[in-house]
Design a protein around this motif. Sequence first.
Motif, PDB file in Angstrom:
ATOM      1  N   VAL A  13       0.927  -1.429  -0.019  1.00  0.00           N
ATOM      2  CA  VAL A  13       0.054  -0.015  -0.081  1.00  0.00           C
ATOM      3  C   VAL A  13       0.823   1.160  -0.007  1.00  0.00           C
ATOM      4  O   VAL A  13       0.671   2.269  -0.737  1.00  0.00           O
ATOM      5  CB  VAL A  13      -0.933   0.009   1.372  1.00  0.00           C
ATOM      6  CG1 VAL A  13      -1.726   1.394   1.266  1.00  0.00           C
ATOM      7  CG2 VAL A  13      -2.009  -1.068   1.145  1.00  0.00           C
ATOM      8  N   PHE A  14       1.857   1.083   0.837  1.00  0.00           N
ATOM      9  CA  PHE A  14       2.884   2.419   0.802  1.00  0.00           C
ATOM     10  C   PHE A  14       3.336   2.635  -0.514  1.00  0.00           C
ATOM     11  O   PHE A  14       3.173   4.014  -0.850  1.00  0.00           O
ATOM     12  CB  PHE A  14       4.071   2.167   1.664  1.00  0.00           C
ATOM     13  CG  PHE A  14       5.247   2.918   1.766  1.00  0.00           C
ATOM     14  CD1 PHE A  14       5.189   4.327   2.308  1.00  0.00           C
ATOM     15  CD2 PHE A  14       6.236   2.724   0.890  1.00  0.00           C
ATOM     16  CE1 PHE A  14       5.950   5.244   2.461  1.00  0.00           C
ATOM     17  CE2 PHE A  14       7.192   3.846   0.961  1.00  0.00           C
ATOM     18  CZ  PHE A  14       7.073   4.893   1.702  1.00  0.00           C
ATOM     19  N   TYR A  15       3.960   1.675  -1.429  1.00  0.00           N
ATOM     20  CA  TYR A  15       4.213   2.021  -2.796  1.00  0.00           C
ATOM     21  C   TYR A  15       3.285   2.317  -3.724  1.00  0.00           C
ATOM     22  O   TYR A  15       3.354   3.274  -4.657  1.00  0.00           O
ATOM     23  CB  TYR A  15       5.105   0.670  -3.335  1.00  0.00           C
ATOM     24  CG  TYR A  15       6.374   0.446  -2.486  1.00  0.00           C
ATOM     25  CD1 TYR A  15       7.478   1.460  -2.531  1.00  0.00           C
ATOM     26  CD2 TYR A  15       6.524  -0.605  -1.472  1.00  0.00           C
ATOM     27  CE1 TYR A  15       8.674   1.124  -1.954  1.00  0.00           C
ATOM     28  CE2 TYR A  15       7.738  -0.979  -0.926  1.00  0.00           C
ATOM     29  CZ  TYR A  15       8.692  -0.124  -1.028  1.00  0.00           C
ATOM     30  OH  TYR A  15      10.001  -0.178  -0.283  1.00  0.00           O
ATOM     31  N   GLU A  16       2.142   1.893  -3.472  1.00  0.00           N
ATOM     32  CA  GLU A  16       0.862   2.191  -4.231  1.00  0.00           C
ATOM     33  C   GLU A  16       0.425   3.455  -4.241  1.00  0.00           C
ATOM     34  O   GLU A  16       0.500   4.254  -5.520  1.00  0.00           O
ATOM     35  CB  GLU A  16      -0.129   1.219  -4.050  1.00  0.00           C
ATOM     36  CG  GLU A  16      -0.157  -0.153  -4.731  1.00  0.00           C
ATOM     37  CD  GLU A  16      -1.513  -1.082  -4.386  1.00  0.00           C
ATOM     38  OE1 GLU A  16      -2.147  -0.445  -3.541  1.00  0.00           O
ATOM     39  OE2 GLU A  16      -1.545  -2.092  -5.043  1.00  0.00           O
ATOM     40  N   ASN A  17       0.301   3.985  -3.127  1.00  0.00           N
ATOM     41  CA  ASN A  17       0.100   5.370  -2.615  1.00  0.00           C
ATOM     42  C   ASN A  17       0.991   6.351  -3.190  1.00  0.00           C
ATOM     43  O   ASN A  17       0.717   7.351  -3.781  1.00  0.00           O
ATOM     44  CB  ASN A  17      -0.225   5.559  -1.249  1.00  0.00           C
ATOM     45  CG  ASN A  17      -1.452   4.948  -0.838  1.00  0.00           C
ATOM     46  OD1 ASN A  17      -2.357   4.602  -1.684  1.00  0.00           O
ATOM     47  ND2 ASN A  17      -1.320   4.768   0.641  1.00  0.00           N
ATOM     48  N   ARG A  18       2.234   6.074  -3.142  1.00  0.00           N
ATOM     49  CA  ARG A  18       3.283   6.930  -3.708  1.00  0.00           C
ATOM     50  C   ARG A  18       3.363   6.818  -5.031  1.00  0.00           C
ATOM     51  O   ARG A  18       3.550   8.157  -5.626  1.00  0.00           O
ATOM     52  CB  ARG A  18       4.669   6.543  -3.062  1.00  0.00           C
ATOM     53  CG  ARG A  18       4.801   6.691  -1.647  1.00  0.00           C
ATOM     54  CD  ARG A  18       6.275   6.592  -0.934  1.00  0.00           C
ATOM     55  NE  ARG A  18       7.387   7.473  -1.780  1.00  0.00           N
ATOM     56  CZ  ARG A  18       8.507   7.649  -1.463  1.00  0.00           C
ATOM     57  NH1 ARG A  18       8.979   6.761  -0.603  1.00  0.00           N
ATOM     58  NH2 ARG A  18       9.237   8.845  -1.983  1.00  0.00           N
ATOM     59  N   LEU A  19       3.417   6.043  -5.745  1.00  0.00           N
ATOM     60  CA  LEU A  19       3.399   5.820  -7.178  1.00  0.00           C
ATOM     61  C   LEU A  19       2.144   6.418  -7.923  1.00  0.00           C
ATOM     62  O   LEU A  19       2.489   7.042  -8.919  1.00  0.00           O
ATOM     63  CB  LEU A  19       3.563   4.284  -7.585  1.00  0.00           C
ATOM     64  CG  LEU A  19       4.887   3.925  -7.184  1.00  0.00           C
ATOM     65  CD1 LEU A  19       4.983   2.268  -7.656  1.00  0.00           C
ATOM     66  CD2 LEU A  19       6.044   4.698  -8.188  1.00  0.00           C
ATOM     67  N   ARG A  20       0.989   6.144  -7.306  1.00  0.00           N
ATOM     68  CA  ARG A  20      -0.222   7.013  -7.914  1.00  0.00           C
ATOM     69  C   ARG A  20      -0.196   8.254  -7.900  1.00  0.00           C
ATOM     70  O   ARG A  20      -0.762   8.972  -8.831  1.00  0.00           O
ATOM     71  CB  ARG A  20      -1.271   6.265  -7.346  1.00  0.00           C
ATOM     72  CG  ARG A  20      -1.771   4.958  -7.881  1.00  0.00           C
ATOM     73  CD  ARG A  20      -2.837   4.361  -6.716  1.00  0.00           C
ATOM     74  NE  ARG A  20      -3.349   3.108  -7.393  1.00  0.00           N
ATOM     75  CZ  ARG A  20      -4.185   2.339  -6.875  1.00  0.00           C
ATOM     76  NH1 ARG A  20      -4.496   2.525  -5.600  1.00  0.00           N
ATOM     77  NH2 ARG A  20      -4.356   0.867  -7.308  1.00  0.00           N
ATOM     78  N   LYS A  21       0.755   8.771  -7.137  1.00  0.00           N
ATOM     79  CA  LYS A  21       0.824  10.255  -7.110  1.00  0.00           C
ATOM     80  C   LYS A  21       1.502  10.867  -8.564  1.00  0.00           C
ATOM     81  O   LYS A  21       1.404  12.083  -9.165  1.00  0.00           O
ATOM     82  CB  LYS A  21       1.662  10.932  -5.898  1.00  0.00           C
ATOM     83  CG  LYS A  21       0.997  10.864  -4.820  1.00  0.00           C
ATOM     84  CD  LYS A  21       1.885  11.258  -3.408  1.00  0.00           C
ATOM     85  CE  LYS A  21       1.031  10.810  -2.348  1.00  0.00           C
ATOM     86  NZ  LYS A  21       1.937  11.506  -1.108  1.00  0.00           N
ATOM     87  N   THR A  22       2.486  10.084  -9.184  1.00  0.00           N
ATOM     88  CA  THR A  22       3.076  10.544 -10.284  1.00  0.00           C
ATOM     89  C   THR A  22       2.801   9.528 -11.573  1.00  0.00           C
ATOM     90  O   THR A  22       3.495   9.889 -12.686  1.00  0.00           O
ATOM     91  CB  THR A  22       4.589  10.407  -9.899  1.00  0.00           C
ATOM     92  OG1 THR A  22       5.018   9.053  -9.245  1.00  0.00           O
ATOM     93  CG2 THR A  22       5.003  11.425  -8.692  1.00  0.00           C
TER      94      THR A  22
END
Length: 228
Positions: free
Chosen positions: A131-140
Amino acid sequence: MILLLVDIPENQKEKVKDQLFSLDIEFEIRNQIEFSEAKDEIKSEKPDLLIVTREKISPFEHIFKITSSEKFIKGFENIDILLLQEDCDKLEKILINVDKETSTLYYIKSAYIFAKKLGVEFQMITSFYEVFYENRLRKTHPDEEARQLVAQLFKEHLDIVKEKIAKALEGEKVELIVAKGDPKKEVPYYARKHHYNLLIINEDIEEKESYIENSEMSVGIFKDEEGA
């Protein structure tokens, strides 16, 4: 074996002696010393393993309270430590955490040898914080691209952990459990849910205190380097 007894009643001390005599273990008792003296003795002795009684406490209470055993081990470095739950009379099932970033080959091998010598059931676990990586990557990135990148990161995580284990154990086979979630929460939760008696983590893992606080069992903290 050296027993450092602090404020232990005489009848309890005699019970300890009787048990050790029956097991044919060589031991020395140093009793009625202060906690500060005990810490100094431990640092000078540099034991192979330090065993400290761990008070039983719920994770909710732990948010507001640091136990005396946790206070006691603060300041120790490069010593394998076992925080043994106060109501634990034997270890039957062990979970060894392997952190992608900080777990060393030495740590993995020493934790494996410890569990193997006890002759009990044990597994290794690693947790990927999806979830941590998903949330960060969906910003960009667009959602589909973000999902693909997360899948790639997950594969890289597993490859690195499996390679570490393979190198550390030199071909020995061991079961690796793969969890997804915040490791400092997910790993202790998995251990509790599946009735492990002992969770082992490495000394240099990030947020080590959180792993301990979230665990409702005995916790082993094993050093990362030989002879350090």
